[in-house]
Design a protein around this motif. Structure first.
Motif, PDB file in Angstrom:
ATOM      1  N   ARG A  63     -17.140   3.456  -4.663  1.00  0.00           N
ATOM      2  CA  ARG A  63     -16.793   4.681  -5.374  1.00  0.00           C
ATOM      3  C   ARG A  63     -15.569   4.413  -6.233  1.00  0.00           C
ATOM      4  N   ALA A  64     -15.607   4.881  -7.466  1.00  0.00           N
ATOM      5  CA  ALA A  64     -14.601   4.502  -8.445  1.00  0.00           C
ATOM      6  C   ALA A  64     -13.785   5.692  -8.918  1.00  0.00           C
ATOM      7  N   GLN A  65     -12.605   5.398  -9.441  1.00  0.00           N
ATOM      8  CA  GLN A  65     -11.724   6.413  -9.999  1.00  0.00           C
ATOM      9  C   GLN A  65     -10.875   5.794 -11.099  1.00  0.00           C
ATOM     10  N   LEU A  66     -10.384   6.647 -11.977  1.00  0.00           N
ATOM     11  CA  LEU A  66      -9.353   6.264 -12.920  1.00  0.00           C
ATOM     12  C   LEU A  66      -8.026   6.736 -12.358  1.00  0.00           C
ATOM     13  N   LEU A  67      -7.095   5.809 -12.241  1.00  0.00           N
ATOM     14  CA  LEU A  67      -5.784   6.096 -11.662  1.00  0.00           C
ATOM     15  C   LEU A  67      -4.749   6.008 -12.771  1.00  0.00           C
ATOM     16  N   TYR A  68      -3.898   7.026 -12.875  1.00  0.00           N
ATOM     17  CA  TYR A  68      -2.844   7.066 -13.887  1.00  0.00           C
ATOM     18  C   TYR A  68      -1.489   7.165 -13.193  1.00  0.00           C
ATOM     19  N   LEU A  69      -0.586   6.250 -13.537  1.00  0.00           N
ATOM     20  CA  LEU A  69       0.746   6.220 -12.951  1.00  0.00           C
ATOM     21  C   LEU A  69       1.776   6.177 -14.071  1.00  0.00           C
ATOM     22  N   CYS A  70       2.691   7.132 -14.052  1.00  0.00           N
ATOM     23  CA  CYS A  70       3.734   7.194 -15.084  1.00  0.00           C
ATOM     24  C   CYS A  70       4.977   6.444 -14.607  1.00  0.00           C
ATOM     25  N   ALA A  71       5.817   6.045 -15.550  1.00  0.00           N
ATOM     26  CA  ALA A  71       7.042   5.307 -15.237  1.00  0.00           C
ATOM     27  C   ALA A  71       8.246   6.152 -15.577  1.00  0.00           C
ATOM     28  N   ASP A  72       9.201   6.208 -14.638  1.00  0.00           N
ATOM     29  CA  ASP A  72      10.480   6.839 -14.942  1.00  0.00           C
ATOM     30  C   ASP A  72      11.447   5.736 -15.367  1.00  0.00           C
ATOM     31  N   ASP A  73      12.732   5.972 -15.220  1.00  0.00           N
ATOM     32  CA  ASP A  73      13.705   4.972 -15.660  1.00  0.00           C
ATOM     33  C   ASP A  73      14.091   4.005 -14.551  1.00  0.00           C
ATOM     34  N   VAL A  74      13.353   4.046 -13.420  1.00  0.00           N
ATOM     35  CA  VAL A  74      13.670   3.160 -12.304  1.00  0.00           C
ATOM     36  C   VAL A  74      12.431   2.369 -11.956  1.00  0.00           C
ATOM     37  N   HIS A  75      12.576   1.046 -11.913  1.00  0.00           N
ATOM     38  CA  HIS A  75      11.505   0.176 -11.452  1.00  0.00           C
ATOM     39  C   HIS A  75      11.944  -0.462 -10.158  1.00  0.00           C
ATOM     40  N   GLU A  76      11.329  -0.019  -9.074  1.00  0.00           N
ATOM     41  CA  GLU A  76      11.757  -0.513  -7.758  1.00  0.00           C
ATOM     42  C   GLU A  76      11.177  -1.866  -7.467  1.00  0.00           C
TER      43      GLU A  76
ATOM     44  N   GLY B  50       0.818  -1.201   0.000  1.00  0.00           N
ATOM     45  CA  GLY B  50       0.000   0.000   0.000  1.00  0.00           C
ATOM     46  C   GLY B  50       0.852   1.251   0.000  1.00  0.00           C
ATOM     47  N   ARG B  51       1.932   1.238   0.774  1.00  0.00           N
ATOM     48  CA  ARG B  51       2.844   2.391   0.810  1.00  0.00           C
ATOM     49  C   ARG B  51       3.465   2.631  -0.553  1.00  0.00           C
ATOM     50  N   GLN B  52       3.819   1.562  -1.249  1.00  0.00           N
ATOM     51  CA  GLN B  52       4.439   1.703  -2.567  1.00  0.00           C
ATOM     52  C   GLN B  52       3.484   2.350  -3.572  1.00  0.00           C
ATOM     53  N   VAL B  53       2.210   1.960  -3.528  1.00  0.00           N
ATOM     54  CA  VAL B  53       1.245   2.569  -4.432  1.00  0.00           C
ATOM     55  C   VAL B  53       1.069   4.046  -4.108  1.00  0.00           C
ATOM     56  N   ARG B  54       0.954   4.375  -2.829  1.00  0.00           N
ATOM     57  CA  ARG B  54       0.797   5.786  -2.460  1.00  0.00           C
ATOM     58  C   ARG B  54       2.019   6.592  -2.877  1.00  0.00           C
ATOM     59  N   ASP B  55       3.195   6.004  -2.786  1.00  0.00           N
ATOM     60  CA  ASP B  55       4.414   6.694  -3.217  1.00  0.00           C
ATOM     61  C   ASP B  55       4.381   6.950  -4.720  1.00  0.00           C
ATOM     62  N   LEU B  56       3.953   5.963  -5.485  1.00  0.00           N
ATOM     63  CA  LEU B  56       3.830   6.157  -6.934  1.00  0.00           C
ATOM     64  C   LEU B  56       2.828   7.259  -7.259  1.00  0.00           C
ATOM     65  N   MET B  57       1.731   7.292  -6.533  1.00  0.00           N
ATOM     66  CA  MET B  57       0.712   8.293  -6.781  1.00  0.00           C
ATOM     67  C   MET B  57       1.229   9.701  -6.487  1.00  0.00           C
ATOM     68  N   LYS B  58       2.018   9.836  -5.447  1.00  0.00           N
ATOM     69  CA  LYS B  58       2.569  11.146  -5.102  1.00  0.00           C
ATOM     70  C   LYS B  58       3.642  11.574  -6.100  1.00  0.00           C
ATOM     71  N   ARG B  59       4.424  10.600  -6.552  1.00  0.00           N
ATOM     72  CA  ARG B  59       5.599  10.906  -7.381  1.00  0.00           C
ATOM     73  C   ARG B  59       5.251  11.056  -8.855  1.00  0.00           C
ATOM     74  N   ALA B  60       4.332  10.255  -9.340  1.00  0.00           N
ATOM     75  CA  ALA B  60       4.133  10.226 -10.794  1.00  0.00           C
ATOM     76  C   ALA B  60       2.714   9.815 -11.160  1.00  0.00           C
ATOM     77  N   GLY B  61       1.729  10.333 -10.431  1.00  0.00           N
ATOM     78  CA  GLY B  61       0.379   9.885 -10.719  1.00  0.00           C
ATOM     79  C   GLY B  61      -0.656  10.979 -10.550  1.00  0.00           C
ATOM     80  N   TYR B  62      -1.821  10.741 -11.113  1.00  0.00           N
ATOM     81  CA  TYR B  62      -2.972  11.609 -10.866  1.00  0.00           C
ATOM     82  C   TYR B  62      -4.233  10.773 -10.981  1.00  0.00           C
ATOM     83  N   GLN B  63      -5.348  11.345 -10.523  1.00  0.00           N
ATOM     84  CA  GLN B  63      -6.589  10.592 -10.436  1.00  0.00           C
ATOM     85  C   GLN B  63      -7.731  11.355 -11.098  1.00  0.00           C
ATOM     86  N   HIS B  64      -8.694  10.614 -11.587  1.00  0.00           N
ATOM     87  CA  HIS B  64      -9.954  11.184 -12.052  1.00  0.00           C
ATOM     88  C   HIS B  64     -11.064  10.424 -11.342  1.00  0.00           C
TER      89      HIS B  64
END
Length: 209
Positions: free
Chosen positions: A196-209, A161-175
């Protein structure tokens, strides 16, 4: 009752278990509720980068391939994973994907080669997190993941869960979906539970942890 989960008369083993035990057995959680067509279109329309002809895109846990079909219509080269053999065969027959593999997506080794991943992961919060984190590893640098999920995914517990929240803060947005997007702004689970539903978008940089 079981036509979607067990098509072509394959419900017999489940019915046999119910008769033997004299009680209902748990329905396998395979994410069998299809993404509505209107939401599939919205998910693609809201991608940070508009898809280019020839984009390589993955739909994991593809179900009936609604998201893949929308991508194919936009000129993308689609690959799909689907755990159910019959639904995988349906996608193959539809001719909307380059490769269709019948497999549990979480068991597939990741290859960071895709321009995008579009997905409707299993609705259960922690299972959705596992699918999203695994799918994110299939993106090339600069790629984007789009997922239809419940709002509660932000509250997933533990390290994942922490990893997803980190991705959302670093490289994501929601609708967040509302009445204008989706009937009542709710996502229906396979059990009929309204989420309740949302569209979640997460971008990728050059590091996959």
């Amino acid at each position: 009752m079981f036509a979607d989960l067990y098509p072509f008369g394959q419900a017999e083993p489940l019915i046999g278990q119910i008769l033997t035990r004299r009680s209902a057995v748990n329905r396998p959680d395979r994410g069998v509720v299809s993404c509505p067509q209107s939401i599939a279109e919205l998910m693609w329309d809201n991608l940070p980068l508009q898809p280019q002809k020839g984009w390589q895109v993955l739909e994991p846990s593809a179900g009936h391939g609604i998201l893949a079909a929308e991508g194919a219509d936009r000129g993308c080269v689609m690959d799909c994973y689907e755990i159910d053999n019959h639904r995988a065969a349906e996608i193959t027959r539809a001719g909307i994907a380059r490769h269709v593999r019948a497999a549990d997506f979480l068991t597939v080794s990741s290859e960071p080669v895709y321009d995008a991943v579009v997905m409707y992961p299993p609705y259960r919060r922690n299972l959705a997190v596992d699918h999203i984190l695994h799918a994110h590893r299939f993106l090339r640098p600069g790629g984007v993941l789009a997922a239809l999920v419940s709002l509660g995914i932000q509250n997933a517990e533990g390290e994942r869960g922490r990893q997803v929240r980190d991705l959302m803060k670093r490289a994501g947005y929601q609708h967040v979906l509302d009445e204008a997007d989706f009937e009542n702004g709710y996502l229906l689970s396979p059990t009929g539970l309204r989420l309740r539903a949302q569209l979640l978008y997460l971008c990728a940089d050059d590091v996959h942890e």
